[in-house]
Motif scaffolding. Structure first.
Motif, PDB file in Angstrom:
ATOM      1  N   HIS A   1      -8.955  32.474  11.261  1.00  0.00           N
ATOM      2  CA  HIS A   1      -8.333  31.190  10.954  1.00  0.00           C
ATOM      3  C   HIS A   1      -8.068  30.642  12.211  1.00  0.00           C
ATOM      4  CE1 HIS A   1      -7.720  33.185   7.252  1.00  0.00           C
ATOM      5  NE2 HIS A   1      -7.088  34.261   7.607  1.00  0.00           N
ATOM      6  N   PRO A   2      -8.045  29.206  12.127  1.00  0.00           N
ATOM      7  CA  PRO A   2      -7.787  28.491  13.464  1.00  0.00           C
ATOM      8  C   PRO A   2      -6.628  28.659  14.042  1.00  0.00           C
ATOM      9  CG  PRO A   2      -8.550  26.848  11.562  1.00  0.00           C
ATOM     10  CD  PRO A   2      -8.396  28.362  11.058  1.00  0.00           C
TER      11      PRO A   2
ATOM     12  N   PHE B   1      -6.094  22.084  19.978  1.00  0.00           N
ATOM     13  CA  PHE B   1      -4.906  21.177  20.172  1.00  0.00           C
ATOM     14  C   PHE B   1      -4.795  20.306  18.842  1.00  0.00           C
ATOM     15  CE2 PHE B   1      -6.002  21.499  24.439  1.00  0.00           C
ATOM     16  CZ  PHE B   1      -4.541  21.847  25.171  1.00  0.00           C
ATOM     17  N   GLY B   2      -3.693  20.498  18.202  1.00  0.00           N
ATOM     18  CA  GLY B   2      -3.508  19.505  16.750  1.00  0.00           C
ATOM     19  C   GLY B   2      -2.530  20.415  16.004  1.00  0.00           C
ATOM     20  N   GLU B   3      -2.736  20.101  14.876  1.00  0.00           N
ATOM     21  CA  GLU B   3      -1.697  20.608  13.648  1.00  0.00           C
ATOM     22  C   GLU B   3      -2.671  20.999  12.510  1.00  0.00           C
ATOM     23  OE1 GLU B   3       2.643  18.800  14.127  1.00  0.00           O
ATOM     24  OE2 GLU B   3       1.164  17.488  13.138  1.00  0.00           O
TER      25      GLU B   3
ATOM     26  N   SER C   1      -8.541  36.899   1.687  1.00  0.00           N
ATOM     27  CA  SER C   1      -7.803  37.755   1.011  1.00  0.00           C
ATOM     28  C   SER C   1      -6.065  37.918   1.769  1.00  0.00           C
ATOM     29  CB  SER C   1      -7.897  39.023   0.407  1.00  0.00           C
ATOM     30  OG  SER C   1      -8.489  39.615   1.698  1.00  0.00           O
ATOM     31  N   SER C   2      -6.501  37.036   2.974  1.00  0.00           N
ATOM     32  CA  SER C   2      -5.238  37.174   3.773  1.00  0.00           C
ATOM     33  C   SER C   2      -4.183  35.956   3.334  1.00  0.00           C
ATOM     34  CB  SER C   2      -5.686  36.678   5.182  1.00  0.00           C
ATOM     35  OG  SER C   2      -4.659  36.219   6.000  1.00  0.00           O
ATOM     36  N   ASP C   3      -2.992  36.136   3.834  1.00  0.00           N
ATOM     37  CA  ASP C   3      -2.107  35.002   2.873  1.00  0.00           C
ATOM     38  C   ASP C   3      -1.855  33.999   4.133  1.00  0.00           C
ATOM     39  OD1 ASP C   3      -0.826  36.493   5.125  1.00  0.00           O
ATOM     40  OD2 ASP C   3       0.988  36.913   3.946  1.00  0.00           O
ATOM     41  N   MET C   4      -2.848  34.076   5.189  1.00  0.00           N
ATOM     42  CA  MET C   4      -3.101  32.878   6.234  1.00  0.00           C
ATOM     43  C   MET C   4      -4.000  32.050   5.733  1.00  0.00           C
ATOM     44  SD  MET C   4      -0.783  33.378   8.642  1.00  0.00           S
ATOM     45  CE  MET C   4       0.430  34.262   7.591  1.00  0.00           C
ATOM     46  N   ALA C   5      -4.798  32.486   4.477  1.00  0.00           N
ATOM     47  CA  ALA C   5      -5.836  31.738   4.014  1.00  0.00           C
ATOM     48  C   ALA C   5      -5.297  30.241   3.551  1.00  0.00           C
ATOM     49  CB  ALA C   5      -6.302  32.584   3.120  1.00  0.00           C
TER      50      ALA C   5
ATOM     51  N   ASP D   1      -6.363  26.420   7.762  1.00  0.00           N
ATOM     52  CA  ASP D   1      -7.730  26.066   7.692  1.00  0.00           C
ATOM     53  C   ASP D   1      -8.016  24.726   7.788  1.00  0.00           C
ATOM     54  OD1 ASP D   1      -7.945  28.837   7.796  1.00  0.00           O
ATOM     55  OD2 ASP D   1      -8.464  28.973   5.569  1.00  0.00           O
ATOM     56  N   LYS D   2      -7.343  23.822   7.230  1.00  0.00           N
ATOM     57  CA  LYS D   2      -7.581  22.388   7.457  1.00  0.00           C
ATOM     58  C   LYS D   2      -6.568  21.611   8.594  1.00  0.00           C
ATOM     59  CE  LYS D   2      -9.423  20.211   3.285  1.00  0.00           C
ATOM     60  NZ  LYS D   2      -8.518  20.075   1.905  1.00  0.00           N
ATOM     61  N   VAL D   3      -7.331  20.715   9.374  1.00  0.00           N
ATOM     62  CA  VAL D   3      -6.554  19.971  10.247  1.00  0.00           C
ATOM     63  C   VAL D   3      -5.769  18.984   9.688  1.00  0.00           C
ATOM     64  CG1 VAL D   3      -6.814  18.473  12.307  1.00  0.00           C
ATOM     65  CG2 VAL D   3      -8.690  20.243  11.956  1.00  0.00           C
ATOM     66  N   LEU D   4      -4.492  18.934  10.149  1.00  0.00           N
ATOM     67  CA  LEU D   4      -3.332  17.987   9.710  1.00  0.00           C
ATOM     68  C   LEU D   4      -3.605  16.902  10.655  1.00  0.00           C
ATOM     69  CD1 LEU D   4      -1.280  17.363   7.318  1.00  0.00           C
ATOM     70  CD2 LEU D   4       0.231  18.387   9.072  1.00  0.00           C
TER      71      LEU D   4
END
Ligand SMILES: Nc1ncnc2c1ncn2[C@@H]1O[C@H](COP(=O)(O)OP(=O)(O)OP(=O)(O)O)[C@@H](O)[C@H]1O
Ligand SMILES: [Mg+2]
Length: 563
Positions: free
Chosen positions: A163-164, A256-258, A458-462, A466-469
């Motif tokens: 995960h990023p 760098f980012g959200e 299957s991770s709850d971080m999935a 993953d997507k840049v905001l």
């Protein structure tokens, strides 16, 4: 047959304050199952065991039958795993991570060669090494050895192997960024101005393009800024921009980012009370050691700032492993090394243990080395005079064991064997021991890409990171202002184009009333006209030329108005 892969549990769990004795299963030592033939030597260790939990490292003594443990109470006093290539450092890191996780301590580790991903999968009796593992367990009296996986979360700055992981430019702060970019004092001063203005003008610095547009804006307004902050030179701004470009090319823009990483997502246990093992893919980061060092330092600094003071807890809140730690220090500016040293010193009282894994203890700066209380020294080679000097120096840092020479032992220990010294009661270093390291319960070596993908989905971080905001921040706000200024300038221009006919009308009206039009007023109109169109042309050219990415000289000066 389904592969037993460790995954994050969907329920977020607070790590229990202490795992009950024995709940860490076969990995936990209690004083009842430890044999102490060298009573005098181990008496303190035995007292420690009655006080707190330990995690099993291996077996020491003449026949390797005396179990050696790492006392959880002193595990926040940092540690070192060193040894020549292929001597067993990474496996030692793996078994320590397993031990911490079993004891309910979350772990963060950097995976340089990808081989630590095996922590997510149970080892197997079918593996060709099973026989070797079994005889090793027999030697050290590890009867309850079993194969099991750890709950793992994969992270990756580049968002591929995990995960990023992101932070914002603002959170990184000017100090660390200046270090990362290796800026001169004058350049660092400009970076400070950028952060200051971002705060006061309400221009959030989230990603690299925010910082880049902020610097452009500073360049455009440097005359006014120089009056306020001292000399703001274009050459310094240019130098920072060039460094940012290098960082971007290294993939730094991804850092760098959200959404920015929440530390609470690293410091957690699964529903069974096992500490999550956070594996940070570091294979690509090796090509960008500056980025690697800065990111890790940022993480440490964040942990230091966010975590409450806990003194010496019964077990650490979190343990950090830096594999191939020399990469953190090779060519690192002194200021960066000082910062690592400072953070390492202070973070202990927050309950965070840091373990450096490296080939030679000499790779770690002396001030930091002095703080590493728990030590596992695998074999060191002694081919050259320099090797021998390093070996002697390494040996001198241990509390001697009358049974053997530390120096000789460091030279002689086999693969998966080490000279160990753990902190005992009151944080006193234990007498050095020759220890056969226990085998790992999780898979030795990497898991497949498909297995990794399965853990990730299957991770709850999935889905969380993953997507840049891309929120509205400095870049967007400044671009909007530039566009607004362009529209305004266009309006001025149109108005100016209409001006001659209006003027004619005005003049004819005047003529009708018999008054003359002053020449100076028409000159003023003309000059306003040309000024307006100059701005407008510049804006349009700039916006067209760089698809609106760059800002235009002077038009944003209005940001200073009303301050
Ligand atoms: N505790 C252990 N139990 C069983 N086997 C071990 C143990 N430690 C090491 N080995 C064996 O030694 C091999 C090399 O170990 P490891 O990869 O940990 O070395 P390393 O010091 O990290 O090497 P490098 O410097 O190349 O990264 C392992 O693949 C494993 O077969
Ligand atoms: Mg290794």
């Amino acid at each position: 047959m389904a592969v037993p892969i460790g995954t994050a549990q969907s329920d977020r769990e607070e790590c229990p304050p202490n795992v009950p004795e024995g709940s860490s299963g076969q990995l936990s030592l209690s004083h009842t199952n430890v044999n102490f033939p060298y009573a005098e030597q181990f008496i303190d260790f035995r007292q420690d065991l009655s006080m707190a939990q330990t995690i099993l490292i291996g077996g020491g003594g003449d026949d390797y039958s005396i179990q050696q443990g790492l006392n959880l109470k002193y595990a926040n006093r940092h540690g070192l795993v060193a040894g020549a290539t292929g001597t067993g450092k990474t496996v030692t890191l793996q078994i320590m991570a397993e031990g911490f996780s079993n004891a309910g301590v979350p772990v963060i580790l950097t995976d340089v060669k990808g081989d630590l991903s095996g922590l997510a999968k149970a080892g197997s009796a079918e593996n060709k090494l099973h026989g070797a593992f079994a005889s090793r367990c027999q030697k050290i009296g590890f009867d309850s050895f079993s194969y099991h996986a750890c709950p793992v979360t994969f992270w990756d700055l580049f968002g591929q192997q995990g995960h990023p992981v992101r932070t914002t430019v603002a959170e990184m702060g000017p100090l660390l960024l200046a270090r990362l970019l290796e800026l001169s004092e004058a350049q660092e001063g400009i970076l400070n101005i950028a952060f200051r203005l971002a705060d006061t003008e309400g221009l959030p610095l989230l990603d690299l393009k925010d910082l880049q547009s902020m610097l452009v804006w500073i360049g455009e307004n440097r005359d006014q800024l120089s009056l306020r902050y001292g000399n703001v030179s274009t050459s310094s701004i240019g130098a920072i921009q060039r460094r940012l470009l290098v960082l971007e090319n290294q993939g730094g823009d991804k850092l760098f980012g959200e959404p920015a990483l929440a530390l609470s997502d690293l410091i957690r246990c699964n529903s069974e009370g096992k500490g999550m093992v956070n594996i940070l893919a570091a294979d690509k980061l090796m090509a960008a050691p500056g980025l690697y060092a800065t990111f890790l330092l940022w993480l440490l600094s964040e942990l230091f700032e966010e975590l409450p003071e806990v003194g010496d807890p019964d077990k650490p809140k979190l343990v950090f492993f830096f594999d191939e730690a020399h990469l953190l220090f090779d060519d690192a500016p002194k200021a960066l090394v000082d910062k690592v040293e400072q953070v390492a010193r202070l973070i202990r009282s927050k309950g965070v243990g840091i373990y450096f894994v490296t080939q030679n203890p000499a790779d770690v700066p002396e001030d930091i080395l002095g703080q590493l209380g728990n030590r596992i020294q695998h074999a060191l080679r002694a081919f050259t005079a320099r090797d021998r000097k390093n070996l002697k120096m390494a040996a001198e840092t241990y509390r001697e064991n009358p049974r053997f020479s530390t120096e000789t032992a460091i030279r002689e220990v086999g693969v998966g064997e080490a000279v160990t010294s753990m902190l005992m009661k009151k944080g006193v270093p234990g007498v050095v021991e020759r220890t056969l390291i226990r085998p790992p319960s999780s898979q030795l070596g990497p898991i497949t890409a498909a297995e990794r993908a399965e853990v990730m989905t299957s991770s709850d971080m999935a889905g969380k990171y993953d997507k840049v905001l891309d929120r509205r921040s400095a870049y967007e706000i400044l671009s909007e202002k530039a566009q607004a200024a362009a529209v305004e300038a266009e309006a001025v221009e149109t108005q100016a184009e209409d001006q001659p006919s209006m003027e004619r009308e005005y003049q004819s009206a005047r003529r009708y009333t018999g008054h003359r039009v002053s020449r100076s007023s028409s000159r003023m109109t003309r000059s306003r006209d040309s000024f307006g169109s100059a701005i407008s042309e510049a804006v349009i050219k700039e916006l067209k030329g760089t698809t609106g990415r760059r800002l235009v000289r002077g038009i944003l000066g209005g940001l200073f108005k009303g301050r």
